[in-house]
Design a protein around this motif. Structure first.
Motif, PDB file in Angstrom:
ATOM      1  N   GLY A  62       0.816  -1.208   0.000  1.00 56.45           N
ATOM      2  CA  GLY A  62       0.000   0.000   0.000  1.00 56.45           C
ATOM      3  C   GLY A  62       0.848   1.255   0.000  1.00 56.45           C
ATOM      4  O   GLY A  62       1.670   1.468  -0.893  1.00 56.45           O
ATOM      5  N   ASP A  63       0.706   2.076   1.012  1.00 55.16           N
ATOM      6  CA  ASP A  63       1.474   3.319   1.100  1.00 55.16           C
ATOM      7  C   ASP A  63       2.811   3.113   1.800  1.00 55.16           C
ATOM      8  O   ASP A  63       3.525   4.067   2.113  1.00 55.16           O
ATOM      9  N   GLY A  64       3.157   1.866   2.092  1.00 53.08           N
ATOM     10  CA  GLY A  64       4.446   1.577   2.705  1.00 53.08           C
ATOM     11  C   GLY A  64       4.430   1.549   4.215  1.00 53.08           C
ATOM     12  O   GLY A  64       5.446   1.244   4.834  1.00 53.08           O
ATOM     13  N   SER A  65       3.280   1.816   4.818  1.00 49.12           N
ATOM     14  CA  SER A  65       3.258   1.931   6.268  1.00 49.12           C
ATOM     15  C   SER A  65       2.752   0.686   6.981  1.00 49.12           C
ATOM     16  O   SER A  65       2.873   0.590   8.204  1.00 49.12           O
ATOM     17  N   LEU A  66       2.165  -0.262   6.223  1.00 49.55           N
ATOM     18  CA  LEU A  66       1.500  -1.366   6.904  1.00 49.55           C
ATOM     19  C   LEU A  66       2.215  -2.708   6.776  1.00 49.55           C
ATOM     20  O   LEU A  66       2.167  -3.526   7.672  1.00 49.55           O
ATOM     21  N   PHE A  67       2.846  -2.958   5.630  1.00 48.99           N
ATOM     22  CA  PHE A  67       3.390  -4.302   5.417  1.00 48.99           C
ATOM     23  C   PHE A  67       4.654  -4.179   4.592  1.00 48.99           C
ATOM     24  O   PHE A  67       4.609  -3.705   3.465  1.00 48.99           O
ATOM     25  N   GLY A 122       1.062  -3.799  16.893  1.00 53.38           N
ATOM     26  CA  GLY A 122       1.159  -2.349  16.964  1.00 53.38           C
ATOM     27  C   GLY A 122       0.324  -1.607  15.946  1.00 53.38           C
ATOM     28  O   GLY A 122       0.296  -0.376  15.950  1.00 53.38           O
ATOM     29  N   ARG A 123      -0.387  -2.336  15.053  1.00 53.60           N
ATOM     30  CA  ARG A 123      -1.264  -1.662  14.086  1.00 53.60           C
ATOM     31  C   ARG A 123      -2.601  -1.394  14.742  1.00 53.60           C
ATOM     32  O   ARG A 123      -3.115  -2.202  15.512  1.00 53.60           O
ATOM     33  N   SER A 124      -3.172  -0.277  14.411  1.00 54.28           N
ATOM     34  CA  SER A 124      -4.491   0.042  14.939  1.00 54.28           C
ATOM     35  C   SER A 124      -5.550  -0.766  14.200  1.00 54.28           C
ATOM     36  O   SER A 124      -5.302  -1.311  13.122  1.00 54.28           O
ATOM     37  N   ASP A 125      -6.757  -0.833  14.769  1.00 55.51           N
ATOM     38  CA  ASP A 125      -7.856  -1.536  14.103  1.00 55.51           C
ATOM     39  C   ASP A 125      -8.142  -0.917  12.738  1.00 55.51           C
ATOM     40  O   ASP A 125      -8.457  -1.626  11.773  1.00 55.51           O
ATOM     41  N   ALA A 126      -8.055   0.402  12.644  1.00 55.17           N
ATOM     42  CA  ALA A 126      -8.316   1.078  11.369  1.00 55.17           C
ATOM     43  C   ALA A 126      -7.270   0.698  10.327  1.00 55.17           C
ATOM     44  O   ALA A 126      -7.586   0.480   9.145  1.00 55.17           O
ATOM     45  N   GLN A 127      -6.007   0.608  10.744  1.00 59.37           N
ATOM     46  CA  GLN A 127      -4.958   0.209   9.820  1.00 59.37           C
ATOM     47  C   GLN A 127      -5.152  -1.234   9.343  1.00 59.37           C
ATOM     48  O   GLN A 127      -4.984  -1.549   8.168  1.00 59.37           O
ATOM     49  N   LYS A 128      -5.503  -2.116  10.277  1.00 51.73           N
ATOM     50  CA  LYS A 128      -5.748  -3.511   9.904  1.00 51.73           C
ATOM     51  C   LYS A 128      -6.920  -3.624   8.931  1.00 51.73           C
ATOM     52  O   LYS A 128      -6.869  -4.381   7.947  1.00 51.73           O
ATOM     53  N   ALA A 152      -8.019  -1.305   6.872  1.00 53.13           N
ATOM     54  CA  ALA A 152      -7.622  -0.741   5.579  1.00 53.13           C
ATOM     55  C   ALA A 152      -6.777  -1.739   4.796  1.00 53.13           C
ATOM     56  O   ALA A 152      -6.942  -1.922   3.583  1.00 53.13           O
ATOM     57  N   LEU A 153      -5.845  -2.397   5.504  1.00 49.26           N
ATOM     58  CA  LEU A 153      -5.015  -3.421   4.866  1.00 49.26           C
ATOM     59  C   LEU A 153      -5.879  -4.551   4.328  1.00 49.26           C
ATOM     60  O   LEU A 153      -5.745  -4.975   3.171  1.00 49.26           O
ATOM     61  N   PHE A 192      -7.921  -7.732   0.015  1.00 50.43           N
ATOM     62  CA  PHE A 192      -8.991  -8.619  -0.424  1.00 50.43           C
ATOM     63  C   PHE A 192      -9.593  -8.137  -1.738  1.00 50.43           C
ATOM     64  O   PHE A 192      -9.942  -8.947  -2.604  1.00 50.43           O
ATOM     65  N   GLN A 193      -9.694  -6.826  -1.930  1.00 51.09           N
ATOM     66  CA  GLN A 193     -10.172  -6.294  -3.204  1.00 51.09           C
ATOM     67  C   GLN A 193      -9.214  -6.662  -4.324  1.00 51.09           C
ATOM     68  O   GLN A 193      -9.631  -7.025  -5.440  1.00 51.09           O
ATOM     69  N   ALA A 194      -7.912  -6.595  -4.050  1.00 53.62           N
ATOM     70  CA  ALA A 194      -6.919  -6.977  -5.065  1.00 53.62           C
ATOM     71  C   ALA A 194      -7.029  -8.459  -5.403  1.00 53.62           C
ATOM     72  O   ALA A 194      -6.925  -8.865  -6.568  1.00 53.62           O
TER      73      ALA A 194
END
Length: 349
Positions: free
Chosen positions: A29-34, A70-76, A78-79, A84-86
């Protein structure tokens, strides 16, 4: 456990490298999650899990993403939604042609988010509807193919190299079974007064679900509603390349089974055993594995110059040395996974 884990059923031909790249790219994604760099991956084909949700044709793809804490629920969320859409988009071509279930799970120490999507019921309902619609109408056209088994072509020997053709056929050799030839399973077929016996060509009939024009080999079977057993009856003759109408187009010379086997991934039209019995005794055993042009290739070749409509039937070719049957005898054709057709022959009164 790997960062990305893909499991998929053994009845699904999946490009796992391409799918892994889809998951990785979407996860970054934007580099912040995975992180892409250093991500460990693994794909596993589950060969002993061919029956999914109660049906052997159903396939599945399951993806597990393991992320750090350490990821927030919102970040999870969004990921998960993005990946899943991809996945949905990448697997859409598979889902368009077969029953497929997609699931994804995001893990830290325990499962956190689950995503699921399958078309099992819709796919099977669509196939059933296509089969019912194809049976509801008589075929507009039945097209036969001559010399489409290795044995029938080999039996001609050097004759294929004689004038005027001077070579084996480069394209399908076609003929028509017109509407006057159509008959049903169980009908008594009355032989014309000048006909003492007929050859019983045991044919797999490919029934079209929709208009097929210039289709590709890869897409050919997606135009098929299912398969029927067809008896291609003909008066014995020596004609080849140009099959004789007088011998093949007599009244009742194309009995067609009343049932249709839906075109599902578990039914391989190029690997079906065929058996013909005459008065209860086996007279012929053959297989569609002997076709020179397999079914998808045949459909693609023929539809390059002619179209089929829903309900039309393409006969893939009768086995070589078809049994000969006389008035008073009964033949029965059985094609593996497709069904049975039987008729009794009678002399003209």
């Amino acid at each position: 456990m790997p960062h990305i884990w893909i499991e998929y059923s053994g009845n699904l031909a999946l490009d796992t490298r391409a799918l892994m790249r889809v998951v990785q790219d979407a996860a970054v994604g934007d580099g912040s999650l995975f992180p892409l760099a250093g991500a460990r991956t693994r794909a596993m084909r589950v060969d002993d899990c061919l029956i999914v949700d109660g049906h052997p044709d159903n396939a599945f793809v399951h993806v597990v993403l393991r992320i750090g804490h350490g990821r927030s629920d919102a970040q999870k969320a969004a990921l998960g939604e993005r990946v899943f859409q991809a996945l949905d988009t990448a697997l859409a071509p598979y889902m368009a042609t077969r029953p497929l279930g997609i699931s994804m799970q995001i893990e830290e120490a325990d499962p956190v988010l689950n995503y699921k999507h399958n078309n099992y019921r819709d796919y099977l309902a669509q196939r059933a509807a296509e089969a019912k619609a194809a049976l509801a109408r008589p075929p507009r056209t039945v097209v036969g193919v001559a010399l489409n088994t290795r044995q029938s072509l080999a039996a001609l020997g050097d004759a294929v190299n004689a004038p005027p053709y001077k070579a084996a056929p480069k394209a399908p050799v076609l003929y028509i079974k017109p509407a006057n030839t159509y008959a049903r399973d169980g009908n008594t077929i009355t032989l014309p007064a000048d006909v003492h016996e007929v050859q019983v060509g045991a044919c797999l009939g490919v029934v079209f679900a929709r208009r097929a024009t210039r289709v590709s080999v890869a897409d050919a079977l997606n135009h098929v509603a299912g398969y029927r057993v067809v008896a291609d009856l003909s008066v014995p003759h020596d004609s080849y390349f140009r099959p004789a109408l007088k011998q093949q187009c007599r009244d009742g010379f194309c009995p067609i089974s009343d049932t249709l086997a839906p075109a599902l991934p578990s039914l391989d039209p190029d690997a079906l055993d065929i058996e013909v019995r005459v008065d209860g005794i086996v007279a012929q055993r053959a297989s569609t594995a002997d076709l020179i042009r397999p079914v998808a290739r045949l459909i693609a070749d023929v539809t390059q110059f002619m179209s089929f409509e829903a309900g039309d039937i393409l006969l893939v070719g009768a086995p070589h040395d078809a049994p000969r049957v006389r008035a008073g005898q009964r033949y029965e054709i059985h094609i593996q996974q497709v069904g049975t057709l039987a008729n009794t022959l009678a002399a003209a009164s």
